[in-house]
Scaffold this motif. Structure first.
Motif, PDB file in Angstrom:
ATOM      1  N   PHE A   1       8.798   0.691  17.855  1.00 38.32           N
ATOM      2  CA  PHE A   1       7.989   1.691  17.144  1.00 38.32           C
ATOM      3  C   PHE A   1       7.086   2.446  18.119  1.00 38.32           C
ATOM      4  O   PHE A   1       6.945   3.672  18.025  1.00 38.32           O
ATOM      5  CB  PHE A   1       7.140   1.029  16.058  1.00 38.32           C
ATOM      6  CG  PHE A   1       7.902   0.621  14.827  1.00 38.32           C
ATOM      7  CD1 PHE A   1       8.758   1.502  14.189  1.00 38.32           C
ATOM      8  CD2 PHE A   1       7.758  -0.657  14.298  1.00 38.32           C
ATOM      9  CE1 PHE A   1       9.463   1.133  13.055  1.00 38.32           C
ATOM     10  CE2 PHE A   1       8.456  -1.040  13.166  1.00 38.32           C
ATOM     11  CZ  PHE A   1       9.311  -0.147  12.541  1.00 38.32           C
ATOM     12  N   TYR A   2       6.471   1.730  19.047  1.00 35.91           N
ATOM     13  CA  TYR A   2       5.542   2.380  19.982  1.00 35.91           C
ATOM     14  C   TYR A   2       6.289   3.337  20.907  1.00 35.91           C
ATOM     15  O   TYR A   2       5.824   4.447  21.162  1.00 35.91           O
ATOM     16  CB  TYR A   2       4.771   1.344  20.800  1.00 35.91           C
ATOM     17  CG  TYR A   2       3.755   2.000  21.697  1.00 35.91           C
ATOM     18  CD1 TYR A   2       2.540   2.441  21.177  1.00 35.91           C
ATOM     19  CD2 TYR A   2       4.030   2.244  23.039  1.00 35.91           C
ATOM     20  CE1 TYR A   2       1.621   3.094  21.976  1.00 35.91           C
ATOM     21  CE2 TYR A   2       3.106   2.901  23.842  1.00 35.91           C
ATOM     22  CZ  TYR A   2       1.905   3.321  23.307  1.00 35.91           C
ATOM     23  OH  TYR A   2       1.003   3.974  24.095  1.00 35.91           O
ATOM     24  N   LEU A   3       7.434   2.901  21.411  1.00 33.99           N
ATOM     25  CA  LEU A   3       8.229   3.758  22.293  1.00 33.99           C
ATOM     26  C   LEU A   3       8.660   5.030  21.568  1.00 33.99           C
ATOM     27  O   LEU A   3       8.555   6.141  22.097  1.00 33.99           O
ATOM     28  CB  LEU A   3       9.448   2.992  22.809  1.00 33.99           C
ATOM     29  CG  LEU A   3       9.147   1.857  23.802  1.00 33.99           C
ATOM     30  CD1 LEU A   3      10.352   0.921  23.926  1.00 33.99           C
ATOM     31  CD2 LEU A   3       8.778   2.410  25.177  1.00 33.99           C
ATOM     32  N   GLN A   4       9.144   4.865  20.347  1.00 36.67           N
ATOM     33  CA  GLN A   4       9.580   6.026  19.565  1.00 36.67           C
ATOM     34  C   GLN A   4       8.409   6.973  19.295  1.00 36.67           C
ATOM     35  O   GLN A   4       8.552   8.201  19.379  1.00 36.67           O
ATOM     36  CB  GLN A   4      10.218   5.564  18.253  1.00 36.67           C
ATOM     37  CG  GLN A   4      11.559   4.873  18.444  1.00 36.67           C
ATOM     38  CD  GLN A   4      12.079   4.222  17.179  1.00 36.67           C
ATOM     39  OE1 GLN A   4      11.301   3.781  16.325  1.00 36.67           O
ATOM     40  NE2 GLN A   4      13.390   4.123  17.049  1.00 36.67           N
ATOM     41  N   GLY A   5       7.252   6.403  19.002  1.00 34.74           N
ATOM     42  CA  GLY A   5       6.070   7.214  18.760  1.00 34.74           C
ATOM     43  C   GLY A   5       5.588   7.935  19.999  1.00 34.74           C
ATOM     44  O   GLY A   5       4.842   8.922  19.903  1.00 34.74           O
ATOM     45  N   SER A   6       6.025   7.460  21.162  1.00 39.02           N
ATOM     46  CA  SER A   6       5.657   8.095  22.433  1.00 39.02           C
ATOM     47  C   SER A   6       6.713   9.086  22.907  1.00 39.02           C
ATOM     48  O   SER A   6       6.670   9.537  24.048  1.00 39.02           O
ATOM     49  CB  SER A   6       5.450   7.008  23.504  1.00 39.02           C
ATOM     50  OG  SER A   6       4.462   6.079  23.108  1.00 39.02           O
TER      51      SER A   6
ATOM     52  N   THR B   1      10.713  11.264  33.988  1.00 39.17           N
ATOM     53  CA  THR B   1      11.421  11.006  32.733  1.00 39.17           C
ATOM     54  C   THR B   1      11.485   9.496  32.518  1.00 39.17           C
ATOM     55  O   THR B   1      12.139   8.782  33.276  1.00 39.17           O
ATOM     56  CB  THR B   1      12.852  11.582  32.772  1.00 39.17           C
ATOM     57  OG1 THR B   1      12.778  12.973  33.076  1.00 39.17           O
ATOM     58  CG2 THR B   1      13.550  11.389  31.431  1.00 39.17           C
ATOM     59  N   PRO B   2      10.803   8.984  31.499  1.00 37.56           N
ATOM     60  CA  PRO B   2      10.714   7.534  31.324  1.00 37.56           C
ATOM     61  C   PRO B   2      12.072   6.858  31.145  1.00 37.56           C
ATOM     62  O   PRO B   2      12.967   7.388  30.483  1.00 37.56           O
ATOM     63  CB  PRO B   2       9.865   7.381  30.054  1.00 37.56           C
ATOM     64  CG  PRO B   2       9.076   8.646  29.972  1.00 37.56           C
ATOM     65  CD  PRO B   2       9.990   9.714  30.508  1.00 37.56           C
ATOM     66  N   LEU B   3      12.192   5.689  31.741  1.00 37.03           N
ATOM     67  CA  LEU B   3      13.356   4.823  31.543  1.00 37.03           C
ATOM     68  C   LEU B   3      12.865   3.382  31.486  1.00 37.03           C
ATOM     69  O   LEU B   3      12.323   2.857  32.462  1.00 37.03           O
ATOM     70  CB  LEU B   3      14.375   4.986  32.669  1.00 37.03           C
ATOM     71  CG  LEU B   3      15.607   4.066  32.603  1.00 37.03           C
ATOM     72  CD1 LEU B   3      16.367   4.270  31.292  1.00 37.03           C
ATOM     73  CD2 LEU B   3      16.526   4.300  33.797  1.00 37.03           C
ATOM     74  N   PHE B   4      13.034   2.759  30.325  1.00 33.31           N
ATOM     75  CA  PHE B   4      12.597   1.386  30.125  1.00 33.31           C
ATOM     76  C   PHE B   4      13.776   0.511  29.680  1.00 33.31           C
ATOM     77  O   PHE B   4      14.743   1.004  29.100  1.00 33.31           O
ATOM     78  CB  PHE B   4      11.498   1.312  29.063  1.00 33.31           C
ATOM     79  CG  PHE B   4      10.200   1.962  29.483  1.00 33.31           C
ATOM     80  CD1 PHE B   4       9.287   1.283  30.270  1.00 33.31           C
ATOM     81  CD2 PHE B   4       9.908   3.255  29.079  1.00 33.31           C
ATOM     82  CE1 PHE B   4       8.101   1.881  30.664  1.00 33.31           C
ATOM     83  CE2 PHE B   4       8.731   3.869  29.461  1.00 33.31           C
ATOM     84  CZ  PHE B   4       7.816   3.176  30.267  1.00 33.31           C
ATOM     85  N   LEU B   5      13.658  -0.771  29.954  1.00 34.65           N
ATOM     86  CA  LEU B   5      14.599  -1.764  29.440  1.00 34.65           C
ATOM     87  C   LEU B   5      13.852  -2.676  28.470  1.00 34.65           C
ATOM     88  O   LEU B   5      12.744  -3.134  28.776  1.00 34.65           O
ATOM     89  CB  LEU B   5      15.182  -2.613  30.572  1.00 34.65           C
ATOM     90  CG  LEU B   5      16.246  -1.985  31.458  1.00 34.65           C
ATOM     91  CD1 LEU B   5      16.642  -2.974  32.561  1.00 34.65           C
ATOM     92  CD2 LEU B   5      17.471  -1.582  30.648  1.00 34.65           C
ATOM     93  N   VAL B   6      14.466  -2.918  27.321  1.00 31.36           N
ATOM     94  CA  VAL B   6      13.916  -3.857  26.344  1.00 31.36           C
ATOM     95  C   VAL B   6      14.913  -4.999  26.202  1.00 31.36           C
ATOM     96  O   VAL B   6      16.079  -4.771  25.863  1.00 31.36           O
ATOM     97  CB  VAL B   6      13.693  -3.170  24.971  1.00 31.36           C
ATOM     98  CG1 VAL B   6      13.091  -4.160  23.977  1.00 31.36           C
ATOM     99  CG2 VAL B   6      12.806  -1.936  25.120  1.00 31.36           C
TER     100      VAL B   6
ATOM    101  N   GLU C   1       1.189  -0.224  26.321  1.00 29.77           N
ATOM    102  CA  GLU C   1       0.621   1.097  26.041  1.00 29.77           C
ATOM    103  C   GLU C   1       0.175   1.794  27.330  1.00 29.77           C
ATOM    104  O   GLU C   1       0.450   2.981  27.539  1.00 29.77           O
ATOM    105  CB  GLU C   1      -0.553   0.975  25.067  1.00 29.77           C
ATOM    106  CG  GLU C   1      -0.149   0.616  23.642  1.00 29.77           C
ATOM    107  CD  GLU C   1       0.047  -0.884  23.447  1.00 29.77           C
ATOM    108  OE1 GLU C   1      -0.073  -1.636  24.446  1.00 29.77           O
ATOM    109  OE2 GLU C   1       0.331  -1.290  22.310  1.00 29.77           O
ATOM    110  N   ASP C   2      -0.501   1.044  28.201  1.00 32.27           N
ATOM    111  CA  ASP C   2      -0.976   1.618  29.461  1.00 32.27           C
ATOM    112  C   ASP C   2       0.193   2.059  30.340  1.00 32.27           C
ATOM    113  O   ASP C   2       0.154   3.128  30.956  1.00 32.27           O
ATOM    114  CB  ASP C   2      -1.839   0.602  30.225  1.00 32.27           C
ATOM    115  CG  ASP C   2      -3.161   0.326  29.525  1.00 32.27           C
ATOM    116  OD1 ASP C   2      -3.548   1.133  28.656  1.00 32.27           O
ATOM    117  OD2 ASP C   2      -3.790  -0.706  29.833  1.00 32.27           O
TER     118      ASP C   2
END
Length: 244
Positions: A163-168, A95-100, A83-84
């Motif tokens: 879910f958290y990523l989508q909500g963000s 522009t966020p870019l994350f790997l899951v 979250e932080d």
């Protein structure tokens, strides 16, 4: 360069857990008894720490010291709060870019992905607490030290992270050969999290049901699949190309 740390003794391991250290693997002697052992097991189960019951000979091979029936591998890095991290990236104006990584199990693939992620400006890597590859000496070596430069988050469940990523406001894109469209058809200039699956099973079907997009890489050979770290590199660099 720090590598995975081996600690032993019930009190030492309890103290490591209480101080927030990440236990990658915990080896417990079969039939271990006593109040301290019960306290340790309560915390291990509460925090969902991976453990294995082993014969005392295994523990004796790991360390010659008085291990008291328990030996643990402590991660060489501190993990970030999801979250932080997401909030900091969003507030930074980038522009966020994350790997899951869903249950990726090979430490060398993990290290190679970390190295590519650091080179391409990925803001963070998200893994599950249980079932995935640990951050150990092989991971560190394969990543060329990038593991110390990019935030890595551990979550209880990949689905919760989705879910958290989508909500963000971050779209989730699953790399899977089960997709109808290719990665080149997806708009990756938007805030994006790319999901990569395990070497053998790919992305869990329960995770695939939640994502915003499914995308594949075009394949023209007979083998039909790429090494996961290579596939990840191709997809992340397509993201870079679109954002240039």
């Amino acid at each position: 360069m720090k590598s995975e740390t081996l600690i032993f003794g019930i009190r030492a391991i309890l103290e490591a857990i209480h101080s927030g250290k990440t236990v990658d693997k915990l080896f417990i002697q079969k039939g271990l008894q006593g109040d301290l052992a019960k306290e340790l097991m309560q915390i291990v189960r509460k925090q969902n720490i991976t453990f294995t019951y082993v014969p005392i000979e295994k523990l004796n091979r790991l360390t010659r010291s008085n291990h008291q029936g328990v030996v643990a591998n402590i991660s060489p890095i501190d993990f970030h709060n999801l979250e932080d991290l997401v909030m900091n990236v969003v507030e930074s104006g980038q522009t966020p870019l994350f790997l899951v990584l869903d249950q990726l199990s090979d430490v060398r693939n993990f290290g190679a992905i970390i190295r590519t992620a650091e080179c391409t400006g990925v803001h963070g890597i998200i893994i599950q607490k249980k079932g995935g590859a640990p951050v150990n000496a092989d991971t560190i070596k394969t990543s060329a030290g990038a593991v110390f430069k990019i935030p890595i988050c551990k979550v209880d469940h990949i689905k919760d992270a989705i879910f958290y990523l989508q909500g963000s406001g971050i779209q989730t894109v699953a790399a899977t050969e089960k997709a109808e469209t290719t990665i080149y058809d997806v708009d990756l200039t938007m805030p994006t999290a790319i999901i990569m699956g395990s070497e053998g099973k790919g992305i869990a079907s329960s995770v695939l049901k939640l994502v915003d997009h499914k995308a594949k890489l075009p394949m023209y050979g007979e083998i039909g699949s790429l090494n996961v770290s290579v596939a990840c590199g191709v997809i992340v660099y397509e993201t870079v190309r679109q954002r240039l």
